[in-house]
Design a protein around this motif. Sequence first.
Motif, PDB file in Angstrom:
ATOM      1  N   MET A  97       0.925  -0.794  -0.352  1.00 34.58           N
ATOM      2  CA  MET A  97       0.514  -0.162  -0.201  1.00 34.58           C
ATOM      3  C   MET A  97       0.737   0.946  -0.082  1.00 34.58           C
ATOM      4  SD  MET A  97      -2.363   1.028   2.962  1.00 34.58           S
ATOM      5  CE  MET A  97      -4.072   0.033   2.391  1.00 34.58           C
TER       6      MET A  97
ATOM      7  N   THR B 271       0.445   3.634  -2.473  1.00 36.68           N
ATOM      8  CA  THR B 271       0.590   5.325  -3.079  1.00 36.68           C
ATOM      9  C   THR B 271       1.495   6.209  -2.806  1.00 36.68           C
ATOM     10  OG1 THR B 271      -0.828   4.649  -0.224  1.00 36.68           O
ATOM     11  CG2 THR B 271       0.171   7.174  -0.365  1.00 36.68           C
TER      12      THR B 271
ATOM     13  N   ALA C 195      -6.394   9.295  -4.670  1.00 37.75           N
ATOM     14  CA  ALA C 195      -6.561   9.018  -6.400  1.00 37.75           C
ATOM     15  C   ALA C 195      -8.541   9.334  -6.313  1.00 37.75           C
ATOM     16  CB  ALA C 195      -7.247   7.640  -6.568  1.00 37.75           C
TER      17      ALA C 195
ATOM     18  N   LEU D 147     -10.001  -1.212  -3.600  1.00 38.40           N
ATOM     19  CA  LEU D 147      -8.872  -0.336  -3.575  1.00 38.40           C
ATOM     20  C   LEU D 147      -9.510   0.493  -2.477  1.00 38.40           C
ATOM     21  CD1 LEU D 147      -7.597   0.789  -7.100  1.00 38.40           C
ATOM     22  CD2 LEU D 147      -6.648  -0.528  -5.268  1.00 38.40           C
ATOM     23  N   ARG D 148     -10.992   0.954  -2.681  1.00 39.85           N
ATOM     24  CA  ARG D 148     -11.634   2.249  -1.518  1.00 39.85           C
ATOM     25  C   ARG D 148     -11.475   1.240   0.088  1.00 39.85           C
ATOM     26  NH1 ARG D 148     -14.438   4.040  -5.649  1.00 39.85           N
ATOM     27  NH2 ARG D 148     -16.414   2.593  -5.109  1.00 39.85           N
TER      28      ARG D 148
ATOM     29  N   GLU E 244      -6.276   4.565   5.586  1.00 38.81           N
ATOM     30  CA  GLU E 244      -5.143   5.436   5.598  1.00 38.81           C
ATOM     31  C   GLU E 244      -6.214   6.399   4.557  1.00 38.81           C
ATOM     32  OE1 GLU E 244      -2.117   6.172   6.275  1.00 38.81           O
ATOM     33  OE2 GLU E 244      -1.543   4.179   6.984  1.00 38.81           O
TER      34      GLU E 244
ATOM     35  N   LEU F 279      -6.892   7.154   0.248  1.00 40.65           N
ATOM     36  CA  LEU F 279      -6.342   6.342  -0.928  1.00 40.65           C
ATOM     37  C   LEU F 279      -6.418   8.180  -1.782  1.00 40.65           C
ATOM     38  CD1 LEU F 279      -6.499   4.659  -3.497  1.00 40.65           C
ATOM     39  CD2 LEU F 279      -8.915   4.541  -3.373  1.00 40.65           C
TER      40      LEU F 279
ATOM     41  N   TRP G  59      -9.341  -1.697   0.904  1.00 41.04           N
ATOM     42  CA  TRP G  59      -8.214  -1.679   1.055  1.00 41.04           C
ATOM     43  C   TRP G  59      -7.979  -0.953   2.148  1.00 41.04           C
ATOM     44  CZ3 TRP G  59      -3.337  -1.833  -2.221  1.00 41.04           C
ATOM     45  CH2 TRP G  59      -2.496  -2.440  -1.589  1.00 41.04           C
ATOM     46  N   TYR G  60      -8.120   0.858   1.994  1.00 42.62           N
ATOM     47  CA  TYR G  60      -7.529   1.204   2.500  1.00 42.62           C
ATOM     48  C   TYR G  60      -8.112   1.608   3.661  1.00 42.62           C
ATOM     49  CZ  TYR G  60      -3.893   3.101  -0.878  1.00 42.62           C
ATOM     50  OH  TYR G  60      -3.158   2.937  -1.914  1.00 42.62           O
ATOM     51  N   ASP G  61      -9.337   1.900   3.775  1.00 42.54           N
ATOM     52  CA  ASP G  61      -9.820   2.694   4.505  1.00 42.54           C
ATOM     53  C   ASP G  61      -9.536   1.544   6.078  1.00 42.54           C
ATOM     54  OD1 ASP G  61     -11.803   4.092   3.328  1.00 42.54           O
ATOM     55  OD2 ASP G  61     -13.534   3.614   2.885  1.00 42.54           O
TER      56      ASP G  61
ATOM     57  N   LEU H 104       1.121   6.846  -6.831  1.00 42.05           N
ATOM     58  CA  LEU H 104      -0.772   7.480  -7.123  1.00 42.05           C
ATOM     59  C   LEU H 104      -0.124   9.376  -6.654  1.00 42.05           C
ATOM     60  CD1 LEU H 104      -3.386   5.811  -5.583  1.00 42.05           C
ATOM     61  CD2 LEU H 104      -2.611   5.911  -7.876  1.00 42.05           C
TER      62      LEU H 104
END
Length: 212
Positions: A81, A85, A134, A121-122, A130, A132, A124-126, A88
């Motif tokens: 991640m 990140t 993007a 992805l949302r 963290e 995201l 995973w980050y939530d 991105l």
Amino acid sequence: MKTHQPDERLVFVDLETAGLKPWRPIVQIAAIAVDCNLQELERFEAKIKFNENFANPKSLRNASYSAQRWRTEGLPSKIVMKMFTELLRHHATVDQISASRSVFQVAQLAAHNGAFDGAFLRVWYDRAGEFLPASPRVFCTLQRAIWLFHEDKSLTPPPDFKLQTLCHYFGVPLRSSDAHDALNDVRATVELYRAMSRHIDDLSARKLRSCG
């Protein structure tokens, strides 16, 4: 006289997952960043270590998962991640406005079936707590293909809009044995988008000639 080209970039992304629901683990992620002319700037691929108890075995088979290979090449989720990140942030060109009204930039993602990849992805980050970096709007080559066949009535629509079907239709190499590997699929997605863009340019030129 040279015209200024805006620094508008796309980050194409592909995920291999351990199931169809966003709470399932992401097992592999790949990305290719391109500039406004669709020239490649950077690429990224990583296999992610995960708990197989949360995986759907059928999805793992579809993702060409190998327990031995993942033990050797897999990296912890937090490390992957962080690497993703950084990519991105490096290619962030989309303006966003924060709650305090300050302007910051995020990356513009693109994917085949963008709603699927975006949701994973949302989550995973939530789950990691963290941010995201993007845009929440993921550009989708599947949807772009649907629009293209609507715009150009001379084209016969394919039987479906899967990545491999569309690649075959537009002459983009993607063998069955290479599909469902994140890096192979994201390469094919970029090439598919390039092929559709060329077709759209040709279509526009034909329309202009017919009106001239």
